[in-house]
Scaffold this active site. Structure first.
Site, PDB file in Angstrom:
ATOM      1  N   TYR A  71       8.076 -31.684 -50.183  1.00  0.00           N
ATOM      2  CA  TYR A  71       8.782 -31.726 -48.908  1.00  0.00           C
ATOM      3  C   TYR A  71       7.988 -30.989 -47.842  1.00  0.00           C
ATOM      4  O   TYR A  71       7.599 -29.841 -48.050  1.00  0.00           O
ATOM      5  CB  TYR A  71      10.159 -31.067 -49.037  1.00  0.00           C
ATOM      6  CG  TYR A  71      10.982 -31.622 -50.167  1.00  0.00           C
ATOM      7  CD1 TYR A  71      11.497 -32.911 -50.106  1.00  0.00           C
ATOM      8  CD2 TYR A  71      11.238 -30.866 -51.298  1.00  0.00           C
ATOM      9  CE1 TYR A  71      12.246 -33.429 -51.146  1.00  0.00           C
ATOM     10  CE2 TYR A  71      11.996 -31.373 -52.338  1.00  0.00           C
ATOM     11  CZ  TYR A  71      12.505 -32.651 -52.257  1.00  0.00           C
ATOM     12  OH  TYR A  71      13.242 -33.160 -53.287  1.00  0.00           O
ATOM     13  N   LYS A  80       8.963 -37.156 -55.719  1.00  0.00           N
ATOM     14  CA  LYS A  80      10.245 -37.283 -55.027  1.00  0.00           C
ATOM     15  C   LYS A  80      10.054 -36.777 -53.608  1.00  0.00           C
ATOM     16  O   LYS A  80       9.580 -35.659 -53.402  1.00  0.00           O
ATOM     17  CB  LYS A  80      11.325 -36.469 -55.732  1.00  0.00           C
ATOM     18  CG  LYS A  80      12.673 -36.517 -55.039  1.00  0.00           C
ATOM     19  CD  LYS A  80      13.665 -35.607 -55.742  1.00  0.00           C
ATOM     20  CE  LYS A  80      14.948 -35.489 -54.948  1.00  0.00           C
ATOM     21  NZ  LYS A  80      15.814 -34.443 -55.516  1.00  0.00           N
TER      22      LYS A  80
END
Length: 177
Positions: free
Chosen positions: A43, A74
């Site tokens: 992220y 992810k």
């Protein structure tokens, strides 16, 4: 124990980015040497990041996962500001991830139709290989969570349309592999 893989989180743009990247590289090498899969949660976050869901940053995060040798990454779904859809922007990240399978975070809880539509678009337009769904399942009643899980599986594993997956969610159809 029957362990098949490990996971590690990297916050690109944080003050700890270089440490996280070095640790991830070492863990991936060790995991692969022992026959384990690796999932990286990547992220963009920190002082250097102005927009965490900028499509270019999400694509960059996916590319970092590929370069580090992760099996899966992810990421948060991108939020484009150029008029393209999030799924179209995700396609760029999927291309950047190369052989590393990309999945999207499930995001905040939304109604089932909205969630299933986003999921369908992420897979069919964006090229995601699956999904990582938490809140959209766990913040529901058990009955609703089971029906939503079946609907998610129908889209992810059996290529159901959103309409057919909604039939599963509404209990009008059952889904089993």
């Amino acid at each position: 124990m029957n362990i098949v893989g490990i996971g590690y989180t990297i916050y690109l743009g944080s003050e700890y980015e270089s440490t996280m990247m070095a640790e991830a590289g070492e863990l991936i090498a060790q995991a692969h040497a022992n026959g384990l899969l690796v999932v990286l949660w990547i992220y963009p976050r920190g002082k250097a990041v102005k927009a965490e869901k900028d499509p270019a940053l999400i694509a960059g995060a996916a590319g970092v996962a590929l370069c580090l040798g992760a099996d899966f990454v992810k990421v948060n779904p991108p939020k484009p500001e150029d008029g393209s859809s999030p799924a179209e922007a995700l396609k760029v990240a999927t291309m950047a991830s190369g052989r590393t399978g990309l999945v999207c975070a499930g995001g905040s809880t939304v109604d089932a139709e909205t969630f299933l539509t986003q999921l369908y678009d992420q897979i069919h337009t964006g090229g995601a290989v699956g999904n990582a769904t938490g809140r959209n399942i766990h913040q529901r009643s058990l009955d609703e969570a089971v029906r939503l899980t079946k609907a998610i599986s129908a889209i992810t594993l059996a290529d159901y349309s959103v309409e057919d997956a909604l039939d599963v969610f509404n209990g009008d159809e059952d889904f089993k592999l």
